[in-house]
Design an enzyme around this catalytic site. Structure first.
Site, PDB file in Angstrom:
ATOM      1  N   ALA A 113      -9.290 -31.126 -23.920  1.00 14.86           N
ATOM      2  CA  ALA A 113      -8.080 -30.676 -23.216  1.00 14.86           C
ATOM      3  C   ALA A 113      -7.910 -31.339 -21.852  1.00 14.86           C
ATOM      4  O   ALA A 113      -6.800 -31.356 -21.298  1.00 14.86           O
ATOM      5  CB  ALA A 113      -8.088 -29.160 -23.081  1.00 14.86           C
ATOM      6  N   ARG A 172       1.736 -32.212 -31.938  1.00 18.88           N
ATOM      7  CA  ARG A 172       1.329 -30.817 -31.714  1.00 18.88           C
ATOM      8  C   ARG A 172       2.168 -30.214 -30.592  1.00 18.88           C
ATOM      9  O   ARG A 172       3.289 -30.649 -30.371  1.00 18.88           O
ATOM     10  CB  ARG A 172      -0.182 -30.774 -31.439  1.00 18.88           C
ATOM     11  N   ASN A 197     -13.414 -38.937 -25.928  1.00 15.56           N
ATOM     12  CA  ASN A 197     -12.478 -37.897 -26.320  1.00 15.56           C
ATOM     13  C   ASN A 197     -12.542 -36.853 -25.201  1.00 15.56           C
ATOM     14  O   ASN A 197     -13.511 -36.090 -25.119  1.00 15.56           O
ATOM     15  CB  ASN A 197     -12.864 -37.268 -27.658  1.00 15.56           C
ATOM     16  N   TYR A 226      -8.976 -30.723 -36.558  1.00 18.23           N
ATOM     17  CA  TYR A 226     -10.136 -31.488 -36.093  1.00 18.23           C
ATOM     18  C   TYR A 226     -11.072 -31.947 -37.213  1.00 18.23           C
ATOM     19  O   TYR A 226     -12.052 -32.651 -36.950  1.00 18.23           O
ATOM     20  CB  TYR A 226     -10.928 -30.645 -35.076  1.00 18.23           C
ATOM     21  N   ARG A 283     -14.268 -25.403 -35.166  1.00 18.64           N
ATOM     22  CA  ARG A 283     -12.889 -25.373 -34.636  1.00 18.64           C
ATOM     23  C   ARG A 283     -11.894 -25.577 -35.781  1.00 18.64           C
ATOM     24  O   ARG A 283     -12.296 -25.914 -36.893  1.00 18.64           O
ATOM     25  CB  ARG A 283     -12.718 -26.448 -33.561  1.00 18.64           C
ATOM     26  N   HIS A 328      -8.667 -39.116 -30.171  1.00 14.97           N
ATOM     27  CA  HIS A 328      -8.414 -37.710 -30.498  1.00 14.97           C
ATOM     28  C   HIS A 328      -8.524 -37.515 -31.993  1.00 14.97           C
ATOM     29  O   HIS A 328      -7.974 -38.318 -32.757  1.00 14.97           O
ATOM     30  CB  HIS A 328      -7.015 -37.288 -30.026  1.00 14.97           C
ATOM     31  N   LEU A 329      -9.204 -36.467 -32.384  1.00 11.13           N
ATOM     32  CA  LEU A 329      -9.326 -36.153 -33.811  1.00 11.13           C
ATOM     33  C   LEU A 329      -7.970 -35.782 -34.397  1.00 11.13           C
ATOM     34  O   LEU A 329      -7.588 -36.230 -35.477  1.00 11.13           O
ATOM     35  CB  LEU A 329     -10.307 -34.992 -33.991  1.00 11.13           C
ATOM     36  N   PRO A 362     -14.725 -30.995 -23.072  1.00 10.23           N
ATOM     37  CA  PRO A 362     -14.831 -29.569 -23.352  1.00 10.23           C
ATOM     38  C   PRO A 362     -14.531 -29.184 -24.803  1.00 10.23           C
ATOM     39  O   PRO A 362     -13.581 -29.692 -25.397  1.00 10.23           O
ATOM     40  CB  PRO A 362     -13.781 -28.952 -22.425  1.00 10.23           C
ATOM     41  N   ASN A 363     -15.354 -28.304 -25.311  1.00  5.53           N
ATOM     42  CA  ASN A 363     -15.208 -27.667 -26.637  1.00  5.53           C
ATOM     43  C   ASN A 363     -15.548 -28.575 -27.818  1.00  5.53           C
ATOM     44  O   ASN A 363     -15.575 -28.110 -28.953  1.00  5.53           O
ATOM     45  CB  ASN A 363     -13.794 -27.082 -26.831  1.00  5.53           C
ATOM     46  N   GLU A 384      -9.504 -44.218 -25.760  1.00  8.36           N
ATOM     47  CA  GLU A 384      -9.305 -42.764 -25.809  1.00  8.36           C
ATOM     48  C   GLU A 384      -9.113 -42.352 -27.273  1.00  8.36           C
ATOM     49  O   GLU A 384      -8.268 -42.922 -27.956  1.00  8.36           O
ATOM     50  CB  GLU A 384      -8.038 -42.436 -24.987  1.00  8.36           C
TER      51      GLU A 384
END
Ligand code: DQA
Length: 148
Positions: free
Chosen positions: A76, A106, A73, A22, A17, A99-100, A9-10, A97
């Site tokens: 969420a 975070r 990726n 990102y 974004r 993630h940017l 998603p997204n 897996e």
């Protein structure tokens, strides 16, 4: 060798974004860089993005029989996508897996990944480079015949 490259998603909105998390690359630019890397590594890539957990699961179920690994990726869904976790597990394929952003630094809720226990490696915080490193890691793992 065939690798499924999946974005959740997204991630179709990359480029618009928050750049500090990102980066400024679009998903298309990331996929292009991966396609070049895939060519150099001698593997075929099958790209897919969906904003829906079920769409991701359908893709994994349909494609995993003819694939050798999954680079994902999950967006969420990383933090709560138990059905996605199970689909990855059921695929029997090695998973990396990506993630940017660095999800470890975070918000508290982003620090949890329900996906990481089915992944041979989690790469976080390297922006676009993380995908390229992820692909390399996955291909090396498969070529090394370590299985899972
Ligand atoms: C993300 C991190 C997730 O927490 C977030 O929801 C995303 C992208 C990343 O690439 O850094 O959509 O997976």
């Amino acid at each position: 060798m065939k690798i499924l490259v999946i974005n959740g998603p997204n991630l179709n909105m990359l480029g618009k974004r928050e750049a500090r998390h990102y980066g400024s690359d679009t998903l298309k630019a990331i996929e292009q860089a991966l396609a070049e890397k895939g060519k150099a590594l001698g593997c075929e890539l099958d790209f897919f993005q969906s904003n829906h957990e079920g769409g991701l699961i359908d893709f994994i179920q349909e494609k995993s029989q003819d694939a050798d690994g999954i680079l994902i990726n999950p967006g969420a869904l990383t933090h709560y996508g138990y059905s996605l976790h199970d689909a990855l597990l059921d695929s029997g394929l090695p998973v990396v897996e990506v993630h940017l952003s660095d999800i470890r630094t975070r918000e508290e809720w982003r620090r949890i990944s329900v996906i990481s226990d089915v992944a041979i490696r989690q790469i976080s915080g390297l922006k676009k480079q993380g995908y390229l490193l992820g692909l390399e890691t996955l291909v090396e793992h498969i070529r090394g015949g370590e299985g899972k």
